[in-house]
Design a protein around this motif. Structure first.
Motif, short mmCIF file in Angstrom:
data_model
loop_
_atom_site.label_atom_id
_atom_site.label_comp_id
_atom_site.label_asym_id
_atom_site.label_seq_id
_atom_site.Cartn_x
_atom_site.Cartn_y
_atom_site.Cartn_z
N SER A 143 -5.44 9.70 9.13
CA SER A 143 -4.42 10.34 9.91
C SER A 143 -3.39 8.34 9.53
O SER A 143 -3.49 7.80 9.99
N HIS A 145 1.00 8.08 10.70
CA HIS A 145 1.85 7.69 11.17
C HIS A 145 2.60 6.84 11.26
O HIS A 145 2.44 5.80 10.93
N GLU A 191 7.01 18.35 3.65
CA GLU A 191 8.12 19.51 4.47
C GLU A 191 8.85 18.79 5.10
O GLU A 191 8.28 17.84 6.19
N SER A 206 12.02 14.38 9.39
CA SER A 206 10.96 14.05 10.80
C SER A 206 10.23 14.88 9.18
O SER A 206 10.80 15.88 8.90
N LEU A 208 6.99 15.41 7.26
CA LEU A 208 5.27 15.50 6.90
C LEU A 208 4.78 15.52 5.62
O LEU A 208 5.34 15.95 4.65
N CYS A 210 1.72 15.65 2.86
CA CYS A 210 0.31 15.86 2.61
C CYS A 210 0.08 15.59 1.12
O CYS A 210 0.79 15.33 -0.68
N GLN A 216 -2.48 13.75 5.70
CA GLN A 216 -1.59 13.88 6.36
C GLN A 216 -0.39 12.78 6.71
O GLN A 216 -1.40 12.32 7.50
N THR A 218 2.58 11.88 8.84
CA THR A 218 4.17 11.94 9.74
C THR A 218 4.93 10.56 9.22
O THR A 218 4.57 9.52 8.68
N LYS A 220 8.90 9.52 10.55
CA LYS A 220 10.55 9.51 10.98
C LYS A 220 11.09 8.53 10.37
O LYS A 220 10.90 6.63 9.94
N ARG A 320 8.82 23.83 2.20
CA ARG A 320 7.95 23.04 2.12
C ARG A 320 7.76 23.04 0.37
O ARG A 320 8.24 24.06 -0.32
#
Length: 330
Positions: A143, A145, A191, A206, A208, A210, A216, A218, A220, A320
């Motif tokens: 994961s 960020h 997305e 923002s 997302l 994959c 996945q 994220t 910002k 998406r």
């Protein structure tokens, strides 16, 4: 043999490359060109060589050219260099839309010369530590960020103008898109939710993502955050492990439930070193000498443009969007 090198664009990043190349005994800084002749003359006085009156004059004198001009001119200038059969180092972004990126990539591949894109973050020590952890399987990313903010769209005074930059994602955030693909591979879909706070241009995203691996992430990115530290950051999570970067200053990681946190601090290194500029320039000269291939290719540059355009399409449509499903509108 000295590699006779020219620099087109005598602004801040052109001066960074000139200062580094001037210390490389394999390079002769031969010629400089800028649409403001006085700036080219200042660089020539500082680093040697001379101020060319045109790009064509510079190309006659050089074997390799650094393209350090504004974003919107990269394709035009790089094409001239390629047509002259000279090696190219072109600053990021590679291009500003998919049609432009396709033309430039195809021409670079056909040319047979070295073409390197200036995604310098790959060579920052903090990101080399993270890349090594992934490649050695010390870290299996599960994961992610990331954030990449700007403090403002005030300096330089044109930075807010999408007709000159290509849009906010092609400015500072472009580095994160390159690093995302560098670390984690091909993106499957994105997305995006985005809005505008100033100038009528999208400046708050923002995202997302994959990846084809199933990972996945994220991301910002916001344009008016102040330069609060750290404005740039990766948090990469594995099974009971975390790697966290703090701009290009330091990286901390914890592995295992009872492990202590380890920190590598690069804050005392020069900006040219810790931001990756020294190594990317050295590797370009290595490629000129046949020691290695260019580390960031035209294909790499194309992939970043494709990812950014996918994000813009998702933001506009509110849906998406899969990689490779872009609707070309140029």
């Amino acid at each position: 043999m000295l590699h006779k090198t020219g620099i087109v664009g005598a602004g801040g990043v052109g001066c960074i490359h000139a200062a580094i190349l001037a210390k490389d005994s394999r390079v002769k800084l031969q010629s400089f060109f800028d649409i403001e002749a006085a700036r080219a003359q200042t660089m020539a006085s500082r680093f040697g060589g001379h101020a060319a009156r045109s790009i064509e004059e510079l190309l006659q004198e050089c074997d390799a050219v650094f393209v350090c001009t504004p974003n919107t001119t990269h394709e035009q200038v790089a094409m001239k260099v390629l047509e002259a059969g000279k090696h190219v180092f072109c600053e990021k972004p590679f291009a500003l839309n998919l049609d432009s990126a396709t033309r430039l990539r195809d021409r670079a591949v056909r040319s047979g010369v070295i073409y390197q894109v200036g995604h310098n973050r790959r060579f920052a020590p903090v990101y080399k530590v993270l890349k090594q952890a992934i490649e050695s399987n010390e870290l299996l990313p599960l994961s992610v960020h990331a954030k990449m903010n700007r403090g403002e769209l005030v300096n330089p005074p044109w930075v807010w103008n999408a007709s000159l930059t290509g849009g906010f994602l092609y400015e500072t955030p472009v580095h994160m898109f390159d690093l995302m693909t560098f670390f984690f591979g091909k993106v499957e879909w994105v997305e995006v939710s985005a809005r505008s706070h100033e100038h009528g241009e999208l400046d708050d995203f923002s995202i997302l993502l994959c990846f084809q691996s199933g990972l996945q992430a994220t991301m910002k990115t916001y344009a008016h955050a102040s330069w609060h530290f750290p404005f740039e950051r990766f948090e990469v999570y594995g099974m009971h492990s975390t790697y966290e970067t703090f701009e290009m200053e330091r990286i901390s990681f914890t592995k295992g439930l009872e492990s202590q946190t380890t920190t590598y601090d690069f804050s005392l290194a020069s900006m040219h070193e810790k931001w990756g500029y020294i190594e990317e320039d050295r590797l370009f000269v290595d490629a000129l000498e046949g020691k290695s291939a260019a580390p960031v290719t035209a294909d790499d540059g194309y992939n970043v443009v494709e990812l950014i355009e996918t994000c813009y399409q998702s933001a506009r449509e509110g849906t998406r969007v899969s990689s490779g499903a872009l609707v070309r509108k140029y």
